[in-house]
Scaffold this motif. Structure first.
Motif, PDB file in Angstrom:
ATOM      1  N   HIS A  38      22.478  -7.029  20.952  1.00 32.09           N
ATOM      2  CA  HIS A  38      23.609  -5.735  21.028  1.00 32.09           C
ATOM      3  C   HIS A  38      24.134  -5.376  20.109  1.00 32.09           C
ATOM      4  CE1 HIS A  38      25.644  -2.947  23.803  1.00 32.09           C
ATOM      5  NE2 HIS A  38      26.823  -3.355  23.387  1.00 32.09           N
ATOM      6  N   HIS A  46      26.107  -2.179  29.579  1.00 33.59           N
ATOM      7  CA  HIS A  46      27.493  -2.695  29.353  1.00 33.59           C
ATOM      8  C   HIS A  46      27.894  -2.987  30.557  1.00 33.59           C
ATOM      9  CE1 HIS A  46      27.384  -0.370  25.702  1.00 33.59           C
ATOM     10  NE2 HIS A  46      27.962  -1.181  25.039  1.00 33.59           N
ATOM     11  N   ASP A  84      27.934  -6.631  19.043  1.00 33.27           N
ATOM     12  CA  ASP A  84      28.455  -5.457  19.398  1.00 33.27           C
ATOM     13  C   ASP A  84      28.796  -4.503  17.914  1.00 33.27           C
ATOM     14  OD1 ASP A  84      29.300  -3.184  21.095  1.00 33.27           O
ATOM     15  OD2 ASP A  84      30.713  -4.287  22.446  1.00 33.27           O
ATOM     16  N   HIS A  92      25.456  -1.372  17.684  1.00 37.97           N
ATOM     17  CA  HIS A  92      25.675   0.055  17.642  1.00 37.97           C
ATOM     18  C   HIS A  92      25.727   0.443  16.192  1.00 37.97           C
ATOM     19  CE1 HIS A  92      27.453   0.780  21.972  1.00 37.97           C
ATOM     20  NE2 HIS A  92      27.444  -0.718  21.859  1.00 37.97           N
ATOM     21  N   HIS A 123      28.103  -8.323  27.976  1.00 33.51           N
ATOM     22  CA  HIS A 123      29.352  -8.779  27.976  1.00 33.51           C
ATOM     23  C   HIS A 123      29.848  -9.590  29.242  1.00 33.51           C
ATOM     24  CE1 HIS A 123      30.761  -6.254  24.648  1.00 33.51           C
ATOM     25  NE2 HIS A 123      30.339  -5.193  25.119  1.00 33.51           N
TER      26      HIS A 123
HETATM   27 ZN   LIG Z   1      28.425  -2.086  23.402  1.00 29.65          ZN
END
Ligand SMILES: [Zn+2]
Length: 389
Positions: A62, A202, A311, A64, A258
């Motif tokens: 995960h 998420h 993340d 971005h 998460h």
């Molecule tokens: Zn994220």
């Protein structure tokens, strides 16, 4: 021509660790043979010995990439709704600066021993970086929109964006329970089922998310006010976000990201409802945004398939799976063998790349990573990463 490398310890992940084991590698890094110290001694071949532990390349499930330029720009411990607001306010950055930050982030992941990435994208901006990288990228094109009237338009744009990532692997996925209308969930599910494509979302990142679904109260109401969305159509379900949303998700392989607020009731429900779920932990981002961590012991006790993610650099100081492992080792007492499996094999299995990546096995080319200053099975602040192959 084979190269023989040995290390104080080799962690194949899918088999028991080897003390002073040896790997025979083809020039491209494919594993040709794995030897115990005794078996290799009988061969009488030259070997390069490394002090430390050899592990397979790590998988970041995960990330971005396109938020990499926000490193150091977002305030910590604000809670998720305020974090989302800050990220939105920072949109519209200089294109060249965004591209350079993504290239640096890609290099940083390589330097940190990561070989494959599941990357959330809202734009096509990361495509050239991914195409030019030797890391494997699976792109999750994120669809977002809580206004049911706009569902069709949003899905069409996301589907077009997915096509623009070709020839890279990609699928259209929902952003989060609180940001996707039932209508948009329906379109995403139909597309995922038709294309048999990987899904991720998420999930339960904050207590406010459950509050919004249970009673239409809490901090998300302020966020929607900021976004100018009229919520008069929305009726709370009276259930947690996961228990409300899971039936709307494709039944194919899916990764929930998460899980900070997931409890036993949510997990029990999820197991009944969905047969192919993976659970991604991003502990350093959780500490950054919410200053909380998931109930990791509960997830382990429930036998869930756990993966790790960094993340984005908007909510993390580094793109390092090793740092995520260290946080779980220190704050949740997860042993190295367990957290290594989450960091490598489970991520590769989720991304469908375990024929090549995720473990040290003959015939695989998983990336060979050396951890130095790795003392008695513990990651410390001085542990460093070196990519050997
Ligand atoms: Zn994220």
């Amino acid at each position: 021509m084979l190269t023989y490398i040995a290390a104080s310890k080799i962690y194949p992940v899918t088999s028991a660790p080897l003390e002073n084991g040896v790997l025979a590698l083809e020039p491209d890094g494919t594993i040709s043979a794995i030897y115990s110290a005794e078996a290799f001694a009988r061969l009488n071949k030259p070997v390069v010995f490394f002090e430390g532990a050899i592990i397979p390349g790590m998988v970041n499930t995960h990330c971005h990439l396109e938020l990499s330029h926000l490193r150091g720009k977002i305030a910590q411990h604000t809670g998720l709704p305020a974090f989302v607001e800050q990220v939105i306010k920072f949109r519209g950055f200089d294109e060249e600066a965004v591209l350079q930050a993504m290239e640096a982030a890609d290099q940083e992941m390589r330097d940190n021993g990561i070989i494959a990435v599941g990357d959330i994208s809202n734009l096509a901006a990361s495509r050239p970086v991914k195409l030019g990288s030797d890391l494997y990228y699976y792109t999750f094109v994120e669809a977002m929109g809580f206004n049911p009237a706009r569902a069709s338009e949003i899905y069409t744009a996301a589907a077009a964006l997915k096509v623009s990532f070709e020839p890279l692997d990609a699928s259209v996925v929902p952003h989060a329970p609180y940001s996707v209308s039932t209508e948009l969930f329906g379109l995403i599910k139909a597309g995922a089922d038709a294309g048999n494509s990987l899904q991720t979302m998420h999930s339960q990142e904050t207590a406010a998310e459950n509050e919004f679904f249970e009673s239409k109260t809490g901090a998300f109401l302020q966020l929607y006010n900021f976004l100018g969305l009229d919520l008069s159509f929305y009726m709370p379900s009276g259930k947690s976000s996961l228990q409300t949303i899971l039936p709307k998700l494709s039944n194919g392989k899916a990764l929930l990201v998460h899980n900070t607020e997931s409890n036993l009731s949510d997990i029990g429900y999820a197991k009944q409802q969905h047969a192919d779920l993976f659970w991604c932990l991003c502990p350093n981002a959780n500490l950054f945004i919410e200053n909380r961590l998931p109930d990791v012991q509960l997830l382990r006790d429930q036998g869930l398939k756990i993966t790790l993610g960094t993340d984005s650099l908007a909510s993390n100081a580094a793109l390092s799976i090793l740092k995520e492992m260290q946080t779980l080792q220190e704050k949740k007492a997860v042993d190295f063998d367990t957290v290594l499996c989450w960091a490598t094999y489970n991520g590769a299995e989720f991304l469908g790349i375990d024929a090549r990546y995720g473990s040290i096995e003959v015939g695989k080319n998983p990336g060979i990573v050396l951890l130095e200053h790795f003392e008695q099975g513990k990651i410390t602040d001085s542990t460093t990463v070196k990519r050997l192959f």
